[in-house]
Design a protein around this motif. Structure first.
Motif: not given
Length: 871
Positions: A511-514, A547-559, A611-621
């Motif tokens: 919440a603080t990061a947001d 921690i397992a529940q945190l992973l999809p939360v962070i992945m959604t944010k990255l997406g 991995m799919m997320l990371f590849l999208k992030v790389f495309a942002c250069r």
């Protein structure tokens, strides 16, 4: 032949973009077609009093940029260009620059002084322009020279001393410079501008004055003149004089004793009553003395006779008067000091110095500070409460736990209450003090912590409440949570104490990061860094579900970041920073969950999406993201092992881009590290990509543009690749080994007087050994005879390293391991080689007798391998 370029220089500053672009291209064309004439024309323009100031100013800037650049390879190119110019041209340019020092226009003088220094930095080390110092000194010694020329000359001498090394001048030249400078500083000098230029020149010349400082009479005179300048009428002169004293504190600490009483009185008066810029330097003097004494204490042999020979204990002697003086500065806070990044004021300088004093004298500082804390902590005036808290937080590092724990235990509850203070400065400093307490006095693994099961809940509740405060307070609270979590790392059963609070901590940090009100502060990155630490230090068996529940939360944010609308460069930067933070969190989650076989499947199951997320992030250069995403991919490769192969076709192009990124060399270094991770994960499945990877790595090693810090990881990477692909590394041997051998020769030529170069030499040698180790082990089962011709050189390298007293433990371990790898891989072929290597055997014996268990173990293995071959 000089050319008239006034109009082009004026046009290059036009408001009309087309006029400006045409003029810039004319200048570039002139430079490329005839560099000597171009530089001469610029010098003529700069020196001509009849020309407009705008064209002269730009001429000077272009001239300076034609001789110097920040980037090392560009700078070297400009130096080589200058050296090839005909001496008659160079002579005319230098004479014009020297004549510009007599100009009536300050801007022209200033630029000419800088350009003269840039030329001096090229020519003086090469014993060219020997007449420069003499011709400058004439301006100082001949009567009736105008004050403005003296000022210009002193400014130039200062710049020259800044640019060259003290080894470049003979002692007579140094003496002449110091005489002229000290004369210009003297109280008899009527012109304040001349005196100021002289004091600033002395600051740059202090490194040259070693011989003069060894001579008592000369030293006394220099110190007298500086101390007189410290009480000059003009504040700028006083400030510059204190800057000299700060430099002397670190350069000539051992000869300061006779002057300390005078300096104490001067600094004391400055701190109490002078302008802030002067007072800051006066405090800085004592901070420098602390730095010196802390270093002396670190190097002292506890029981040796001469351990205190060069240690004058100035801080200890001045303590009773120095501490009260600094405590007074803490009450001089700025109203807006917490909101502005990079602000520095007297209160902050005083607290920093107090912290250094605590590290210098330990327990002795406590009884001097605590009465101030107790007297001010409850006062209605916020400045008093904030100063008391700052003083308390400043002395937490240095004194013994025995001395600190009673007062910290007594004060902890008070500090937690103070997080509700009506004043935000007090809350800010209280949160900082709590973070210091958790960082330095909370380490259950060692058996000592001020946090107990009975006060932990109260602490967490207060922190979670306070993290909602103003951004600058919330940022300090993040640091407090960070160190609170860190204390539980490797704490065994104690780490369970934090587990019940983990869901609330994770939720609050996200919440603080947001938060949107913290956009100008570092709040978001602080919140994510703290989240990483909370995850990293948690007890995995108890927290894996969270921690397992945190992973999809962070992945959604990255997406979501990939979908952000990017219009301005600020948008791009914000996107990059956010992506970098989120990739960092994913990396920590991957490492945490894959560290245990029970939770590793969670990562393997999510790997495709990650991995799919990371590849999208790389495309942002964006380079900062590139680094974080690369590190996270390294962690993913480690977690997924050979399965990572399916991502390589798509990922490889980004890996190649990283390996070719000379500009952002950190990205290149991390990409090299990821190649190592991938090689270890994929083993021989990495083979299809090895030709491309090795081509890039060899190019990187040959490049003079790439930052040298990337080169050691490249050698280590050779070892990882060789270990992964075994005998298939054969085709790279003739390229990689000569590189390794020439790097080994570079190590032998490193200047051991330069600490930074010694560290670099150690990194380089360790990585060369790691490369050999990987190659030897990779070839062990077949084709090991290919390495036989290289064995004598390798043993010789080990002997050279064994003789070097500057080698660190990492190099020693790597060297003794390779000594065993040679025997293990090459077998009886090397029997005769070992017979002639008495020094290698001595080195092995030294390692066998080490107190370091790991080193000893490696040495015992090596002894066994050599015994098997030679027995």
């Amino acid at each position: 032949m000089a050319m008239e370029i006034t109009q082009i220089l004026l046009a290059a500053q036009s408001a009309d973009a087309k006029v400006r672009t045409d003029a810039e291209s004319n200048l570039t064309q002139f430079r490329d077609q005839n560099l000597p004439s171009f530089l001469l024309s610029l010098s003529v323009e700069l020196s001509n009093e009849g020309k407009p100031m705008e064209s002269r100013r730009l001429a000077g800037i272009v001239l300076k940029n034609s001789l110097d650049a920040k980037e090392a390879s560009r700078k070297e190119h400009l130096v080589q260009q200058w050296l090839t110019i005909d001496s008659s041209f160079k002579s005319q340019i230098k004479n014009l620059l020297l004549s510009t020092l007599g100009s009536s226009v300050q801007d022209a003088i200033h630029t000419a002084a800088q350009v003269i220094a840039k030329i001096a930095s090229i020519e003086i080390p090469r014993k060219e322009w020997p007449e420069l110092i003499g011709s400058l000194l004439v301006n100082m010694t001949q009567p009736h020279r105008p004050a403005s020329l003296k000022q210009a000359t002193l400014e130039t001498l200062g710049y020259v001393c800044e640019e060259i090394s003290h080894r470049d001048l003979v002692q007579d030249e140094v003496n002449s410079i110091l005489t002229a400078v000290v004369q210009g500083m003297n109280v008899t000098e009527q012109n304040p501008a001349v005196r100021l230029a002289a004091v600033r020149a002395l600051y740059n010349a202090l490194d040259f004055a070693q011989t003069n400082f060894e001579n008592e009479m000369e030293r006394n005179y220099i110190m007298k003149v500086i101390c007189e300048a410290a009480v000059a009428k003009e504040a700028e002169i006083r400030q510059a004089a204190y800057e000299c004293l700060v430099s002397i504190a670190s350069t000539y600490y051992e000869v300061l004793d006779p002057y300390m009483q005078t300096i104490f009185e001067l600094t004391s008066n400055a701190v109490k009553g002078d302008q802030e810029a002067v007072a800051l330097q006066a405090v800085e003097f004592w901070s420098s003395i602390c730095d010196e004494e802390i270093e002396l204490q670190e190097y002292e042999a506890p029981n040796s006779e001469d351990s205190t020979a060069s240690h004058s204990h100035f801080i200890e002697k001045a303590l009773p008067t120095l501490v009260p003086m600094l405590l007074e500065t803490l009450l001089k806070q700025d109203e807006d000091q917490d909101q502005e990044d990079g602000i520095w004021n007297l209160a902050m300088a005083g607290g920093t110095c107090l912290g250094l004093i605590a590290r210098t004298v330990g327990d002795a500082v406590v009884p001097l500070v605590m009465p101030f804390v107790e007297a001010n902590i409850l006062k209605p005036e916020w400045r008093s409460r904030e100063a008391a808290t700052y003083a308390f937080g400043s002395i937490i590092e240095g004194p013994s736990i025995e001395k600190l724990s009673p007062m910290v235990n007594a004060g902890l509850d008070f500090l937690l209450n103070a997080m509700n203070d009506v004043n935000s400065h007090v809350k800010d400093t209280t949160a900082w003090t709590l973070s210091r307490i958790f960082e330095l006095l909370h380490n259950p693994a060692t058996g000592f912590t001020v946090i107990t099961p009975s006060n932990l809940q109260r602490i967490v509740v207060v922190l979670l409440q306070s993290i909602k405060d103003a951004p600058h307070v919330a940022e300090k609270v993040c640091a407090a949570i960070y160190y609170l979590a860190q204390g539980y790392e490797d704490a065994g059963p104690s780490s369970s104490q934090l587990t019940p609070f983990l869901p609330d901590l994770v939720g609050c940090l996200i919440a603080t990061a947001d938060r949107t009100d913290g956009s100008d502060s570092k709040l978001r990155s602080s919140a994510y860094e703290t989240l990483n630490e909370v995850v990293r230090c948690s007890n995995l068996t108890e927290t894996s579900g969270i921690i397992a529940q945190l992973l999809p939360v962070i992945m959604t944010k990255l997406g979501q970041t990939v979908e952000l609308q990017i219009i301005t460069s600020d948008d791009r930067e914000r996107q990059g920073d956010l992506q970098a933070s989120l990739c960092g969190v994913i990396q920590v989650i991957i490492q945490k969950l894959s560290s245990d076989d029970g939770t590793k499947p969670i990562i393997i199951q999510a790997a495709d999406q990650i991995m799919m997320l990371f590849l999208k992030v790389f495309a942002c250069r964006c380079s900062t993201v590139h680094e974080e995403a690369m590190l996270a991919i390294g962690a993913l490769a480690y977690a997924t092992g050979p399965e990572f192969a399916k991502y390589m076709p798509e990922f490889y192009k980004y890996l190649e881009m990283g390996l070719q990124n000379f500009e952002e060399y950190q990205v290149c270094a991390i990409s090299v590290g990821v190649v190592g991770d991938i090689s270890r994960a994929l083993e021989d499945k990495v083979l299809p990509y090895c030709d491309g990877i090795m081509t890039h790595l060899l190019k990187d090693l040959s490049s003079s543009e790439l930052h040298r810090s990337v080169k050691p990881p490249i050698f280590s990477c050779f070892g990882d690749i060789a270990l992964a692909i075994g005998e298939n590394f054969e085709k790279y041997i003739n390229y990689a080994l000569p590189m390794m051998q020439s790097a080994a020769e570079v190590c032998a030529q490193i200047d051991n007087s330069d600490e930074e170069m010694v560290d670099y030499g150690n990194q380089l040698r360790r990585s060369i050994f790691e490369a050999y180790s990987g190659i030897l082990q990779g070839f062990q089962n077949s084709k090991s005879d290919l390495l036989m011709p290289h064995a004598p050189h390798l043993l010789q390298f080990i002997e050279v390293v064994a003789k070097d007293h500057h080698r660190d433990e990492g190099v020693t371990k790597a060297a003794v391991a390779v000594l065993g790898d040679i025997a293990d891989a090459l077998g009886s072929n090397v029997k005769t080689l070992y017979k002639d290597r008495a020094l290698c055997m001595e080195f092995l014996n030294e390692c066998l007798q080490s107190d370091d268990e790991q080193l000893k173990e490696t040495a015992v293995w090596t002894q066994g391998m050599i015994g098997r071959v030679c027995g």
